[in-house]
Design a protein around this motif. Structure first.
Motif: not given
Lengths: 527, 315
Positions: A32-50
């Motif tokens: 398992v590769l675990r990536i830490g990211s501060p890019n917070m996902v707001s919604t589980a939408n593959l197109v419209f989330d940031d």
């Protein structure tokens, strides 16, 4: 007593054996590769989330990608053709792509994706307006016909993920659609789960992937709202690497990670950069001589050392970093206080009343309003200090990001420190033109140049796919920056990505850094 | 019955005023939600931006938007979030659940601990234990929440490895959730307790000088019995007010703690909405908070009546 000891020894032996057996079994488990990211996902939408669309680049790979050398090449498309008049683009689909539910990726999926984006994505309005027709040619090609020449569609489509038609056509309201469960993908990995309360996005291997087999079995993206806590998580071993779109791991935390002895670092010169922008609609910023003098007042080595901790290079007048394709060498920016003072004096900006502040050409003390975003406070303070060294008063106006956008759009500032992203450097005409062209807008767009010469160069870039012509125009744009100094690069920084030494084979690209398919299929766990 | 009816009317008027303010306040901030929507490095033509503005209804005159806001609100429709791409009501409900789990225990524990420790500290001011507790709670009271959060996270989460560094859970079973929530709840409890401690201590200090205390003492009551049977009840009125206020703001989440522990609560929802000028979410969340504060105030009035005969007598 001896019997008791024997019993204890047997029990202990059994416990240890079980422990080793469990350890062995766990070693046999998938990597398992675990990536830490501060890019917070707001919604589980593959197109419209940031940010979820960025993470989905490896599960729903776009038609094109940027390779490690910084060139746009095919990804889900194996071959790309463009007509001589640049209005018709043909994408030949890689015929070995399968969705993670076993269905083949078809040209209908590509057609659906492009039509879906044009119809639903607000920031892809250009596609809706420009696209005349989209059709399927033969068994595996999609043809896009535009109303007018479109020279950069291969580049523009490198940020839009491929969507499975058989799933998304059933979605009634795509903008509200949120799927925290399995999202069908056609890359080497697909999104298994988006759990925002746990802050984990789980990606598993696509069982139908026919390309190079990934050595890692699973990717987990762990979302952290705070970069300092994420740094602790790296040090603690909760995550193996760090990813933040268009940004480096904080330079000040690098030494601490080095001391653990468990991390190495991928270093890549950024295509994006930090820069000082002038509001060219106001005086004295509209005066080239003033801007030129300012360019000598900035202590570039010091700002690189203090702000970038020397992780970068000194910039040139041509603005564009030397990591970018078709870089054109221009004179390096140098710190020369004496020359800055002399040039200001020669241009008529003198301190006649000897109050320590130079006057503008109308005789009033120069007091520049510097618009400051929260992320750029330290850099802005340095610029203020440098300018005051040459007798230019600077008043800092600290605002939040939204206010910054509003005020810069209303030209309510004199100078500001901001940044470009790799994507921002490439879009529109490329080579940073998107930030300056007065006809465009966007969050980071300054739209300060309406000089017909510059706009002509941009239009030239927008109307050709001829590599020779593009190179020539790219050089001309950089010469224009060097000769007119609409903005001053502060330094060209490095993107530093720490990674756990247990993994090798990192292949970052200049656009998405380590977050690309080539990287993840090449990664290996060595210990 | 006339008096409560008047009060209800007053609350209705306050609610109307708040609802209107909720509409105008976000719009008074500089910034354009449409440009924010484009993202940092998306470049668009000015016509495209206007088109998005039109789609979101933001090009309409402000009074038309205000009327439509009221119309939707009366149908319990909070609208649609530009930034989160979801119905505001479902967003708030999903965040409220976890915020409630995080904040409610802290609030209750903090009130009980703070009130008890504060009353003891006020009653026996010069004892060593109470001097220590005073210094401890004063330190917590004066410290910024993010500092204490980072400090505890560093020692218990990072150095000792006892607790996870982020999220509400990893696997989702209740032990896992408890492990994740322990530190954030502890920190919030400490802050809630420190506020209540200070208020209660001051209140007991005032009460203990009153004549009824001397009278009880003269009658031969034990000190503990005087404190907990007589003084505590009278001194707890400001704590009830504080509890009610905290209860109202329970739904605003705990921004700093949510940021440090990467928790998806109401605090970060409001924070992100402010940054992205997401008017519908701001309206919805502010309205929820206002509504809860009003209810909490009403309940406080009611509890005051119930607990304190002097208030009843003054009606």
């Amino acid at each position: 007593m001896i019997q008791h000891k024997k019993k204890i020894a047997i029990v202990l032996l059994t416990v240890f054996s079980l422990f080793f057996l469990m350890t062995f079994v766990s070693h046999g488990e998938e990597v398992v590769l675990r990536i830490g990211s501060p890019n917070m996902v707001s919604t589980a939408n593959l197109v419209f989330d940031d940010y979820l669309p960025v993470f989905a680049h490896i599960s729903n790979p776009p038609l094109t990608k940027m390779n490690t050398e910084g060139q746009i090449v095919g990804q889900s498309a194996k071959l790309i053709e463009v007509s001589s008049d640049n209005t018709t683009w043909t994408f030949h689909l890689n015929d070995s792509l399968y969705w993670s539910d076993g269905q083949k990726v078809t040209p209908q999926d590509v057609k659906f994706t492009i039509e879906f984006i044009a119809q639903n994505v607000p920031w892809a309005g250009w596609l809706k307006e420009g696209l005349q027709d989209i059709s399927i040619q033969g068994p595996n090609a999609v043809v896009l016909k535009f109303k007018k020449p479109h020279t950069q569609i291969n580049r523009d489509l490198s940020s839009y993920n491929l969507l499975p038609k058989h799933i998304w056509e059933k979605v009634e309201s795509p903008q509200d659609y949120s799927n925290p469960g399995e999202n069908i993908g056609c890359g080497p990995f697909y999104i298994k789960k988006v759990d925002l309360n746990a802050g984990i996005i789980t990606m598993e291997k696509n069982p139908y992937w026919k390309g190079q087999t990934p050595q890692i079995g699973k990717i987990e993206i762990h979302l952290y709202n705070n970069v300092d806590v994420l740094s602790l998580a790296l040090e603690k071993g909760d995550v193996d690497t760090y990813y933040r779109y268009a940004s480096s791991y904080p330079y000040q935390n690098i030494e601490r990670l080095k001391k653990t002895g468990r991390f190495d670092f991928v270093e890549k010169l950024n295509i994006g950069l930090y820069f000082l922008a002038f509001n060219l609609k106001r005086t004295p910023m509209s005066d080239f001589k003033f801007r030129e003098a300012i360019s000598y007042a900035i202590n570039y080595p010091e700002i690189l050392k203090l702000d970038g901790l020397d992780y970068g290079n000194l910039p040139a007048r041509g603005f564009v970093p030397n990591s970018m394709d078709h870089f054109f060498e221009t004179e390096l920016l140098t710190y020369d206080l004496e020359k800055a003072n002399r040039l200001l004096g020669e241009a008529g900006y003198i301190d006649s009343d000897k109050n320590g502040i130079r006057e503008d050409l109308a005789g009033k003390d120069i007091n520049l309003t510097m618009l400051v975003e929260p992320d750029y406070v330290r850099r802005s303070e340095l610029i203020k200090y440098y300018l005051e060294e040459v007798g230019i008063k600077v008043t800092m106006k600290n605002v939040d990001e939204s206010t910054w956008i509003a005020l810069k759009d209303q030209y309510e500032y004199d100078i500001t420190v901001t940044r470009t992203t790799p994507w921002g450097m490439m879009v529109h005409g490329g080579w940073g033109t998107a930030y300056f062209d007065s006809r465009r807008t966007g969050e980071g767009v300054l739209h300060i140049i309406d000089d017909p010469i510059f706009l002509g160069l941009v239009d030239g870039l927008l109307s050709t796919t001829d590599p020779g012509k593009i190179k020539e125009l790219a050089h001309s744009v950089q010469s224009y920056y060097a000769e007119n100094i609409p903005a001053i690069a502060l330094y060209w920084n490095m993107i530093i990505t720490p990674f756990n030494r247990e993994f090798t084979g990192w292949q970052p690209d200049p656009l998405f850094g380590i977050y690309n398919i080539d990287n993840f299929v090449n990664l290996k766990k060595v210990f | 019955m006339v008096f409560p009816a008047k009060k209800v009317l007053r609350y209705i008027f306050a609610l109307f005023f708040i609802v209107s303010l909720n509409f105008f306040l976000p719009r008074a901030m500089p910034g354009d939600p449409v440009i924010n929507l484009l993202g940092e490095d998306f470049i668009a033509g000015k016509e495209a931006v206007e088109k998005i503005r039109e789609e979101l209804g933001l090009n309409r005159p402000i009074l038309v938007q205000y009327a439509s806001y009221w119309k939707n609100l009366l149908r319990f429709d909070f609208g649609y979030s530009y930034h989160f791409r979801a119905r505001v009501s479902s967003l708030i409900i999903s965040r409220l659940k976890w915020t409630f789990i995080l904040v409610a225990p802290s609030l209750i524990l903090g009130t009980i601990i703070g009130a008890l420790a504060g009353s003891l500290a006020g009653w026996k001011r010069k004892s060593k234990g109470n001097t220590f507790s005073f210094l401890f709670f004063l330190f917590i009271y004066c410290s910024p929440p993010f500092f204490i959060s980072l400090l505890l996270l560093y020692f218990f989460g990072f150095r000792l490895g006892l607790f996870p560094l982020k999220g509400f859970y990893t696997t989702g079973n209740w032990i896992d959730i408890l492990k994740h929530l322990f530190l954030p709840v502890l920190i919030m409890t400490l802050f809630s307790a420190s506020r209540n401690y200070m208020v209660m201590r001051g209140s007991v200090l005032q009460e203990k000088e009153k004549l009824y205390v001397w009278y009880a003492r003269a009658k031969g009551h034990l000190e503990d019995s005087i404190l907990f049977q007589h003084v505590f009840k009278n001194a707890s009125l400001p704590v009830i007010t504080l509890f009610a206020l905290d209860f109202g703001f329970l739904f605003s989440g705990a921004l700093f703690i949510e940021i440090v522990f990467s928790l998806n609560g109401m605090g970060t929802l409001i924070y992100q909405s402010i940054l992205s000028r997401d008017y519908p979410v701001l309206q919805g969340t502010f309205l929820t908070i206002s509504f809860m504060v009003i209810i909490a105030n009403y309940l406080t009035d009611w509890i005051y009546n119930w607990i304190d005969p002097r208030v009843r007598a003054n009606r």
